[in-house]
Design an enzyme around this catalytic site. Structure first.
Site, PDB file in Angstrom:
ATOM      1  N   GLU A 374       0.858  -1.200   0.000  1.00  0.00           N
ATOM      2  CA  GLU A 374       0.000   0.000   0.000  1.00  0.00           C
ATOM      3  C   GLU A 374       0.880   1.230   0.000  1.00  0.00           C
ATOM      4  O   GLU A 374       1.877   1.285   0.736  1.00  0.00           O
ATOM      5  CB  GLU A 374      -0.894   0.074   1.258  1.00  0.00           C
ATOM      6  CG  GLU A 374      -1.975  -0.958   1.329  1.00  0.00           C
ATOM      7  CD  GLU A 374      -2.888  -0.775   2.543  1.00  0.00           C
ATOM      8  OE1 GLU A 374      -3.028   0.361   3.030  1.00  0.00           O
ATOM      9  OE2 GLU A 374      -3.441  -1.786   2.988  1.00  0.00           O
TER      10      GLU A 374
HETATM   11  P1  P53 Z   1      -7.655   5.617   4.840  1.00  0.00           P
HETATM   12  C1  P53 Z   1      -3.891   4.443   9.438  1.00  0.00           C
HETATM   13  C2  P53 Z   1      -2.546   4.649   9.143  1.00  0.00           C
HETATM   14  C3  P53 Z   1      -1.971   4.008   8.057  1.00  0.00           C
HETATM   15  C4  P53 Z   1      -2.746   3.156   7.273  1.00  0.00           C
HETATM   16  O1  P53 Z   1      -6.330   4.739   4.917  1.00  0.00           O
HETATM   17  C5  P53 Z   1      -4.073   2.936   7.579  1.00  0.00           C
HETATM   18  C6  P53 Z   1      -4.659   3.572   8.648  1.00  0.00           C
HETATM   19  C7  P53 Z   1      -6.098   3.365   8.968  1.00  0.00           C
HETATM   20  O2  P53 Z   1      -6.860   4.456   8.524  1.00  0.00           O
HETATM   21  O3  P53 Z   1      -4.860   2.064   6.913  1.00  0.00           O
HETATM   22  C8  P53 Z   1      -4.480   1.498   5.688  1.00  0.00           C
HETATM   23  O4  P53 Z   1      -8.642   4.813   4.075  1.00  0.00           O
HETATM   24  C9  P53 Z   1      -5.402   0.320   5.461  1.00  0.00           C
HETATM   25  C10 P53 Z   1      -6.415   0.529   4.377  1.00  0.00           C
HETATM   26  C11 P53 Z   1      -6.777   1.992   4.304  1.00  0.00           C
HETATM   27  C12 P53 Z   1      -5.529   2.758   3.875  1.00  0.00           C
HETATM   28  O5  P53 Z   1      -4.464   2.535   4.774  1.00  0.00           O
HETATM   29  O6  P53 Z   1      -8.028   5.844   6.250  1.00  0.00           O
HETATM   30  O7  P53 Z   1      -4.719  -0.894   5.261  1.00  0.00           O
HETATM   31  O8  P53 Z   1      -7.512  -0.316   4.621  1.00  0.00           O
HETATM   32  O9  P53 Z   1      -7.835   2.290   3.454  1.00  0.00           O
HETATM   33  C13 P53 Z   1      -5.747   4.246   3.752  1.00  0.00           C
HETATM   34  O10 P53 Z   1      -7.265   6.849   4.101  1.00  0.00           O
END
Ligand code: P53
Length: 476
Positions: A374
């Protein structure tokens, strides 16, 4: 000549609950994601007692990938994806989590989805538990505070490894298992582990207990996978936000080191099969009475992962303060703003160099292949009347990160398997439940309030990423 090897896994990443929708289709059970309402930046998602009338639950429909996956995978193929990371919704396979027999309709859905990927030469990369455990396991068992969940999870893992072993080679067990280091807020304990705390409960030992059971379940799943098919590759999945000291004052440096210990010991257990001494000493100092058996220790040592998958969005910074003589890290209090970097509209610190640093940090510590599963830029995109979206800021963010990732490979010699940017198609934000925090190369016409046609439309970054893949990372 590109520094990335010829079979570098370029692709994109999503999670079942954030895009599938179809929350009650094909016998699917209610998951923890189904009882979370939409929030916003600085407005926490509400975790309701079951599904209540009149609330906005954005994951129920999400972007309706459940019905539209063929169209979406065709677009991923057009971009040239070599792989596609998604998760299997546990609730499609075991709707309540504690059944002995799996739900065939759910299994069939993923067979069809994986076949569709493979048709285009796209290799599925699968997370077993990505913030979507059965809600029944929360209400009946208290989530991962209960040892019984180990058996339920291993049963689920065994069923899907057996069924998909010839379609899926790369797996990860628990998404961002270390997010729950942030245990003072309600979000991570619930999404990681199905934990709901009583008012006044000492949260920290409960978090360590839940994480321990998950680490044992992960190790047992690794062992099961090897028994089923030794060619399967099972990774862990860590949320990497490297924590810098705000200054070079020695105590700031020590504070940053302690913070790294407290956020990343999970990786040591996954990779080395045992707890690092610093965390055991911390448990002793705090007198946490954890249920960690000899049998667990054996399981951990026998179920070490094959690679490290991690997310990278941002770096953190911390500093020592006089009221914290032990320099203990508390994620809800210990972070400070880094004056040297910009922030996204959601306050996430933009730091491409931090990705190179993180790759080196992982490589120096563990010498296991790394997989960036990611990375991406959550932003407000504006669709023009002609349907186009100019997301040049996203291109800039990703190009800067890929440049640093390339230095880590070419100059520093890090072993990197692939790169799957997050939310390759717009989806529901995990943290806020919003649609408006978009990450995709593909725009989805859906708004925070649930309105919209769900039509898909490539953004400017779509053609850009197509070129990145085609040139194996040379054309940025
Ligand atoms: P969103 C926090 C910090 C780093 C990654 O996040 C995180 C989170 C939780 O919010 O989550 C990951 O959608 C996760 C995904 C998520 C993505 O990062 O809050 O593995 O499910 O969607 C982005 O912007």
């Amino acid at each position: 000549m590109s520094g990335f090897n010829a079979n570098f896994m370029w692709g994109g990443a999503v999670a079942a609950h954030q895009l599938e929708g179809g929350w009650q289709e094909g016998g699917k059970g209610v998951s923890v994601a189904d009882v979370m309402t939409a929030g916003a930046h600085c407005v926490a998602r509400e975790i309701t007692d079951g599904v209540l009338p009149g609330k906005n639950y954005p994951n129920h429909e999400a972007i309706d990938f459940y019905h539209r996956y063929k169209e979406d995978i065709r677009l991923f193929a057009e971009m040239g994806f070599k792989c596609f990371r998604t998760s299997i919704a546990w609730t499609r396979i075991f709707p309540r989590g504690d059944e002995t027999q799996p739900n065939e309709a759910g299994l069939q859905f993923y067979d069809d989805l994986f076949d569709e990927c493979l048709k285009f030469g796209i290799e599925p990369v699968i997370t077993l538990s990505h913030f979507e455990m059965p809600y029944h396991l929360v209400t009946e068992y208290g989530g991962w505070r209960n040892r019984k969940l180990i058996d339920f999870f291993v049963r689920f893992a065994k069923v899907v490894f057996t069924r998909y072993q010839h379609k899926v080679k790369y797996w990860m067990t628990f998404n961002e298992i270390n997010n729950q280091a942030n245990f003072h807020e309600d979000f991570a304990p619930f999404t990681n582990s199905g934990l709901k705390y009583q008012p006044g409960e000492d949260r920290e030992p409960v978090m360590y207990q839940a994480a321990h059971y998950e680490l044992v379940a992960s190790a047992l799943a690794v062992k099961v996978a090897r028994d089923i098919n030794p060619s399967l590759q099972i990774g862990c999945m860590i949320a990497m936000c490297p924590i810098y000291p705000l200054t070079c004052a020695p105590n700031d440096m020590m504070m940053a080191m302690n913070a790294m210990h407290r956020r990343y010991w999970f990786t040591d257990v996954h990779v080395r099969g045992k707890y690092p001494q610093h965390i055991l000493n911390y448990f002793a100092r705090r007198e946490f009475d954890l249920d960690i058996t000899e049998e667990d220790r054996v399981a951990l040592s026998e179920g070490c992962v094959d690679y490290i998958g991690f997310s990278y969005y941002m770096s953190f910074a911390t500093k020592a303060t006089d009221d914290n003589p032990q320099l203990d890290y508390d994620e809800s209090k210990s972070l400070v703003s880094n004056p040297y970097v910009q922030k996204s509209d959601w306050g996430w610190q933009i730091d491409p160099v931090g990705l190179r640093y993180s790759l080196n940090w992982f490589w120096d510590h563990y010498q296991l292949p790394l997989f960036i599963v990611e990375n991406g830029f959550g932003a407000i995109d504006v669709q023009q009347p002609d349907g186009t979206v100019d997301d040049s800021y996203r291109i800039e963010y990703m190009a800067a990160h890929i440049r640093e990732m390339k230095k880590a490979v070419e100059e520093d010699g890090v072993d990197l398997m692939g790169y799957t940017p997050w939310g390759c198609i717009d989806l529901v934000s995990a943290g806020t439940g919003e649609m408006k925090k978009r990450y995709g190369f593909i725009y989805v016409d859906k708004n925070n309030d649930g309105s919209g046609t769900l039509a898909r439309r490539p953004k400017k970054s779509f053609a850009w990423y197509q070129q990145v893949i085609k040139s194996n990372g040379e054309s940025l």
